[in-house]
Design a protein around this motif. Structure first.
Motif, PDB file in Angstrom:
ATOM      1  N   ALA A   1     -11.577   5.226   5.107  1.00  0.00           N
ATOM      2  CA  ALA A   1     -11.149   3.780   4.956  1.00  0.00           C
ATOM      3  C   ALA A   1      -9.951   3.645   4.556  1.00  0.00           C
ATOM      4  O   ALA A   1      -8.908   2.973   5.012  1.00  0.00           O
ATOM      5  N   SER A   2      -9.457   4.176   3.148  1.00  0.00           N
ATOM      6  CA  SER A   2      -8.340   4.162   2.606  1.00  0.00           C
ATOM      7  C   SER A   2      -7.239   4.900   3.484  1.00  0.00           C
ATOM      8  O   SER A   2      -5.848   4.598   3.299  1.00  0.00           O
TER       9      SER A   2
ATOM     10  N   VAL B   1      -6.059   2.573   6.202  1.00  0.00           N
ATOM     11  CA  VAL B   1      -5.134   1.540   5.490  1.00  0.00           C
ATOM     12  C   VAL B   1      -3.821   2.069   5.558  1.00  0.00           C
ATOM     13  O   VAL B   1      -2.773   1.381   6.082  1.00  0.00           O
ATOM     14  N   ARG B   2      -3.505   3.337   5.296  1.00  0.00           N
ATOM     15  CA  ARG B   2      -2.043   3.685   5.083  1.00  0.00           C
ATOM     16  C   ARG B   2      -1.642   4.020   6.537  1.00  0.00           C
ATOM     17  O   ARG B   2      -0.404   3.772   6.755  1.00  0.00           O
TER      18      ARG B   2
ATOM     19  N   THR C   1       0.739  -1.282   0.030  1.00  0.00           N
ATOM     20  CA  THR C   1      -0.007  -0.083  -0.047  1.00  0.00           C
ATOM     21  C   THR C   1       0.810   1.283  -0.184  1.00  0.00           C
ATOM     22  O   THR C   1       0.390   2.386  -0.751  1.00  0.00           O
TER      23      THR C   1
ATOM     24  N   VAL D   1      -9.306  -4.675   4.287  1.00  0.00           N
ATOM     25  CA  VAL D   1      -7.778  -4.354   4.626  1.00  0.00           C
ATOM     26  C   VAL D   1      -7.430  -3.944   5.911  1.00  0.00           C
ATOM     27  O   VAL D   1      -6.660  -4.227   6.413  1.00  0.00           O
TER      28      VAL D   1
ATOM     29  N   ALA E   1     -11.086  -2.188   0.980  1.00  0.00           N
ATOM     30  CA  ALA E   1     -10.611  -1.340   1.654  1.00  0.00           C
ATOM     31  C   ALA E   1     -10.985  -1.526   3.346  1.00  0.00           C
ATOM     32  O   ALA E   1     -10.047  -1.529   3.848  1.00  0.00           O
ATOM     33  N   SER E   2     -12.069  -1.920   3.475  1.00  0.00           N
ATOM     34  CA  SER E   2     -12.520  -2.116   4.755  1.00  0.00           C
ATOM     35  C   SER E   2     -11.947  -3.328   5.382  1.00  0.00           C
ATOM     36  O   SER E   2     -11.714  -3.598   6.464  1.00  0.00           O
TER      37      SER E   2
ATOM     38  N   HIS F   1     -15.320   5.879   2.132  1.00  0.00           N
ATOM     39  CA  HIS F   1     -14.279   5.150   1.457  1.00  0.00           C
ATOM     40  C   HIS F   1     -12.883   6.021   1.727  1.00  0.00           C
ATOM     41  O   HIS F   1     -11.889   5.309   1.929  1.00  0.00           O
TER      42      HIS F   1
ATOM     43  N   ILE G   1      -7.835  -0.918  -3.399  1.00  0.00           N
ATOM     44  CA  ILE G   1      -7.857  -0.322  -2.387  1.00  0.00           C
ATOM     45  C   ILE G   1      -8.771   0.944  -2.725  1.00  0.00           C
ATOM     46  O   ILE G   1      -9.721   1.711  -1.807  1.00  0.00           O
ATOM     47  N   ALA G   2      -8.380   1.939  -3.766  1.00  0.00           N
ATOM     48  CA  ALA G   2      -8.831   2.849  -4.181  1.00  0.00           C
ATOM     49  C   ALA G   2     -10.277   3.050  -4.749  1.00  0.00           C
ATOM     50  O   ALA G   2     -11.223   3.778  -4.535  1.00  0.00           O
ATOM     51  N   ARG G   3     -10.522   1.690  -5.332  1.00  0.00           N
ATOM     52  CA  ARG G   3     -11.781   1.734  -6.148  1.00  0.00           C
ATOM     53  C   ARG G   3     -12.816   0.980  -5.423  1.00  0.00           C
ATOM     54  O   ARG G   3     -14.091   1.111  -5.536  1.00  0.00           O
ATOM     55  N   ASP G   4     -12.589  -0.035  -4.505  1.00  0.00           N
ATOM     56  CA  ASP G   4     -13.413  -0.822  -3.886  1.00  0.00           C
ATOM     57  C   ASP G   4     -13.493  -0.784  -2.342  1.00  0.00           C
ATOM     58  O   ASP G   4     -12.505  -1.164  -1.480  1.00  0.00           O
ATOM     59  N   HIS G   5     -14.397   0.059  -1.970  1.00  0.00           N
ATOM     60  CA  HIS G   5     -14.799   0.248  -0.335  1.00  0.00           C
ATOM     61  C   HIS G   5     -14.661  -1.023   0.361  1.00  0.00           C
ATOM     62  O   HIS G   5     -14.154  -1.103   1.364  1.00  0.00           O
TER      63      HIS G   5
ATOM     64  N   ILE H   1     -15.621   4.141   8.754  1.00  0.00           N
ATOM     65  CA  ILE H   1     -14.867   3.383   7.960  1.00  0.00           C
ATOM     66  C   ILE H   1     -15.747   2.618   7.107  1.00  0.00           C
ATOM     67  O   ILE H   1     -15.561   2.416   5.832  1.00  0.00           O
ATOM     68  N   ALA H   2     -17.090   2.251   7.433  1.00  0.00           N
ATOM     69  CA  ALA H   2     -18.246   1.509   6.864  1.00  0.00           C
ATOM     70  C   ALA H   2     -18.694   2.528   5.653  1.00  0.00           C
ATOM     71  O   ALA H   2     -19.175   2.145   4.794  1.00  0.00           O
TER      72      ALA H   2
ATOM     73  N   SER I   1      -0.803   0.829   7.933  1.00  0.00           N
ATOM     74  CA  SER I   1       0.760   0.412   7.186  1.00  0.00           C
ATOM     75  C   SER I   1       1.755   1.013   7.933  1.00  0.00           C
ATOM     76  O   SER I   1       2.796   0.212   8.064  1.00  0.00           O
TER      77      SER I   1
END
Lengths: 227, 227
Positions: B125-126, B129-130, A89, A128, A125-126, B122, A118-122, B118-119, B133
């Motif tokens: 949520a992204s 993730v960062r 990521t 992850v 991403a959740s 988007h 991750i950028a397109r599919d919520h 988060i839900a 990470s």
């Protein structure tokens, strides 16, 4: 391409278990699977992350390398485990190498496709977020283990974490030298730790272990009541 | 409610820096800020996660507690740092306590609101993730540090990670006893490590440190060329 059996195994991985089928399909549309023999090097420390890896079968060790090629296992991974999301990521160099410990079948998903998902599919991403959160807690638990437990307690906690029969029998999953690395001790300290645990009813012959008194061993290994 | 100054500080936190303004506003709409004195306990190990915390100023130690109330610092956090996302997202008991080390102003965002964001959002949520990470890599780096470096090398790497002047002067941010815990050693080992580093040009008087030869210290602390 992935086989039908690969897809079935993938769906059992915690990362994918709660994802909508369409998201999983999009994610693995760009993936392929490989059969890798023990001692294969999936990637090396310092490299860029080319793929996200999902273990379908077999075992992998994530290994940190120090000076003069001194190595220590940071963590073991098995079926259903996914690695290494953070390097994928953040597009940062891998902090560890990955070595196959037992012959493995592994799915490789291109890193750029994972970042795009991750950028397109919520939903992905959740998922992850939850996967990284579980990993994060594993690492914190290991740091507490390293800082708060003496070597025999660390070994006791490790033995208690492995699946065992009702009669207390279990089998070590890795060679003793690698287990010593994972537990942050020398092979000599691991031998002494096994000797120490004898008085608590732990008998060891090679990879075959018997825990005669699990409750007593749990008290011995406890951090704040939580093994 | 948050002040205008709080909002400005928040926007500098890595978690929020790349988020759309509308997402940040939604996230902090349910938040409040507190001024907490040194030695305040934000939460205890084993509790449920009630809030996500963002440090605006001051310092916090995340502390693991073992048997007989033996404690070790797992990590220090300062301005812009956010904790503890994994316990919030997974609704699991906190693995560590959080103690204020220097008087701090901290934003508290209710855990249920964070999960809801988060839900629903988007972009958030992204960003999570960062953030996870980055945290994950900090913890892996610490595990490599604990397993691959001897105590004086760990101290050298810690000193090199702190901001220093062109003349090599720096100030320790925490008490030596806490630094020893963070580095996984006893206070006595920390004193011996400081004594060892003298021959590499490190002079220490209380919290005031001078590094005379940073390049030499980096070679000494190196893991595989990367400090």
């Amino acid at each position: 391409m992935l086989t039908t059996s690969d897809h079935l195994h993938l769906r059992r991985a915690p990362l994918f278990a709660q994802m909508p089928g369409a998201s999983v399909d999009r994610l693995v549309s760009a993936a392929h699977a490989q059969n890798l023999a023990a001692r294969s090097l999936l990637f090396d420390q310092g490299e860029a992350a080319a793929f996200l890896y999902v273990i379908l079968s077999g075992r992998v060790g994530l290994v940190g390398r120090g000076m003069r090629d001194h190595e220590m296992v940071v963590e073991f991974f098995g079926p259903g485990d996914v690695f290494i999301i953070p390097a994928v990521t953040l597009e940062l160099p891998l902090l560890m190498a990955a070595r196959v410990l037992d012959d493995a079948r592994i799915v490789l998903i291109p890193a750029a496709h994972v970042r795009d998902m991750i950028a397109r599919d919520h939903a992905f991403a959740s998922a992850v977020v939850r996967e990284l959160s579980r990993h994060w807690r594993l690492l914190v638990t290991q740091i507490k283990d390293l800082k708060l437990r003496r070597a025999p307690q660390r070994l006791a906690a490790h033995l208690l974490s492995l699946p065992r029969s009702r009669s207390g029998e279990l089998h070590l999953l890795e060679e003793r030298q690698l287990i010593a690395q994972r537990l942050g001790m020398t092979p000599e300290s691991l031998s002494r730790a096994f000797a120490d645990l004898k008085r608590l009813g732990v008998t060891a012959r090679g990879k075959h272990i018997v825990i005669a008194d699990p409750a007593g061993l749990e008290r011995f290994a406890a951090i704040d009541g939580a093994p």
